[in-house]
Scaffold this active site. Structure first.
Site, PDB file in Angstrom:
ATOM      1  N   GLN A   1       0.873  -1.176   0.049  1.00  5.73           N
ATOM      2  CA  GLN A   1       0.197  -0.068  -0.035  1.00  5.73           C
ATOM      3  C   GLN A   1       0.825   1.309   0.139  1.00  5.73           C
ATOM      4  O   GLN A   1       2.141   1.293   0.470  1.00  5.73           O
ATOM      5  CB  GLN A   1      -0.933  -0.049   1.259  1.00  5.73           C
ATOM      6  CG  GLN A   1      -2.078  -1.144   1.201  1.00  5.73           C
ATOM      7  CD  GLN A   1      -2.932  -0.757   0.493  1.00  5.73           C
ATOM      8  OE1 GLN A   1      -3.078   0.110  -0.457  1.00  5.73           O
ATOM      9  NE2 GLN A   1      -4.185  -1.360   0.667  1.00  5.73           N
ATOM     10  N   CYS A   2       0.388   2.289  -0.442  1.00  8.43           N
ATOM     11  CA  CYS A   2       0.964   3.798  -0.282  1.00  8.43           C
ATOM     12  C   CYS A   2       1.697   3.924   1.171  1.00  8.43           C
ATOM     13  O   CYS A   2       0.726   3.678   2.098  1.00  8.43           O
ATOM     14  CB  CYS A   2      -0.147   4.393  -0.522  1.00  8.43           C
ATOM     15  SG  CYS A   2       0.541   6.194  -0.554  1.00  8.43           S
ATOM     16  N   PRO A   3       2.835   4.272   1.095  1.00 11.74           N
ATOM     17  CA  PRO A   3       3.759   4.935   0.104  1.00 11.74           C
ATOM     18  C   PRO A   3       4.639   3.630  -0.195  1.00 11.74           C
ATOM     19  O   PRO A   3       5.585   3.967  -0.698  1.00 11.74           O
ATOM     20  CB  PRO A   3       4.528   5.998   1.042  1.00 11.74           C
ATOM     21  CG  PRO A   3       4.295   5.444   2.439  1.00 11.74           C
ATOM     22  CD  PRO A   3       3.234   4.606   2.568  1.00 11.74           C
ATOM     23  N   GLY A   4       4.606   2.497   0.129  1.00  9.76           N
ATOM     24  CA  GLY A   4       5.225   1.372  -0.205  1.00  9.76           C
ATOM     25  C   GLY A   4       5.877   1.395  -1.411  1.00  9.76           C
ATOM     26  O   GLY A   4       7.216   1.367  -1.567  1.00  9.76           O
TER      27      GLY A   4
END
Lengths: 74, 155
Positions: A12-15
């Site tokens: 998921q963001c910011p991954g």
């Protein structure tokens, strides 16, 4: 000219951009990164990221919810 | 270009938002400074009990406030911790990074953490009770960083 692969599926963001940045730092000018992501925000985010880091999006395609982008470091 | 974030809140969701923005900015190649003040300092507490000399009031603060990222509650619908448990469970299912992990990523990306010494004094937090690798400073240090930044957030 090296080509790096990044599998950021499921993150998921910011991954995804954190992973992308990690690889970008190892890259030399002219190298390309092929990244696969399932987070839908990435499609727009990667353009903002590329502009900031002086990269170019060579291609972007989506299949079965997986976004595959090819990015070149200028 | 530099970015700064004042982490004033000690709510799980707000601290999490702070770290997501910090990590995003760091991943775009920006220099990031996080200034932890008041309730935000709770996110920097070590989970274990560290013996220190404290006044009665300072001890009270210590008991009443969450010890570190894994003990923070959410800002709405916390219901004595049940809401936070549900939120963490859902986030885990959706593979959202935990706050603990976001914090580790931030450190790996070189995000600078400043603990506000005035707030530490008010709440009775001693440096040894907070996680390692912090800078201890006041508002002028924050403002010095903010002057060079083009985004300054208060969360």
């Amino acid at each position: 000219m090296a080509e790096y692969q990044v599998n950021a599926r499921g993150l998921q963001c910011p991954g995804p951009i954190v992973q992308l940045f990690g690889t970008y730092k190892k890259c030399n000018s002219g190298d390309t990164i092929v990244i696969e992501v399932t987070e839908q925000g990435f499609k727009k985010d990667v353009y903002a990221w590329a502009k900031k880091t002086n990269c170019e999006i060579l291609s972007m395609e989506e299949q079965d919810g997986v976004i595959k982008a090819v990015i070149k470091k200028n | 270009m530099k970015k700064t974030i004042i982490v004033f809140s000690g709510d799980l969701d707000k601290v999490m938002a702070s770290f997501i923005i910090a990590n995003g900015a760091a991943a775009m190649g920006d220099e990031v400074t996080m200034f932890f003040t008041f309730w935000g300092l709770n996110a920097l507490r070590k989970p274990e009990r560290i013996p220190t000399k404290k006044s009665f009031m300072e001890k009270m603060f210590g008991w009443m406030m969450p010890k570190g990222v894994n003990k923070l509650g959410i800002s709405k619908m916390n219901f004595g911790g049940l809401g936070a448990v549900m939120m963490k469970k859902i986030m885990q299912q959706k593979q959202v990074e935990s706050l603990q992990s976001l914090m580790e990523t931030a450190r790996m990306l070189g995000v600078k953490f400043i603990a506000c010494t005035m707030s530490m004094d008010v709440m009775g937090f001693k440096p040894e009770e907070l996680i390692d690798g912090l800078e201890f400073a006041g508002v002028a240090s924050y403002l010095g960083e903010a002057d060079q930044a083009n985004v300054n957030l208060f969360i």
